[in-house]
Design a protein around this motif. Sequence first.
Motif: not given
Length: 106
Positions: A30-48
Amino acid sequence: MKEALERIRLAEEQNEQAQKQLLNEIDYYQQEKQNALQEQQTLNQQLRKELMVELESSLLEQERLLERQLQAEAQQVDAKNEEIYLQQKNEMVQKIIKEMRGAYGC
């Protein structure tokens, strides 16, 4: 009988250990998936943000091009109006001269 009870107790302990281990693995997953989600959200925010900057830059360039086109068109219209004005002015002057000659015989 004692032996059977001992086996049951050992089996229960093993089950508890397995359950604890499974819960730990689930927490880790669960922690791994939460970290991956956070990374993806950060990446998406940067791309936006990058896309917004690119879009703004593109729109500003289009605005500058349109402004130059409108200025060029305005200059053409001004030149055409000036030409028409001079032509009508000359025609009017010639008409007035002609009328003056007709009226005064010059």
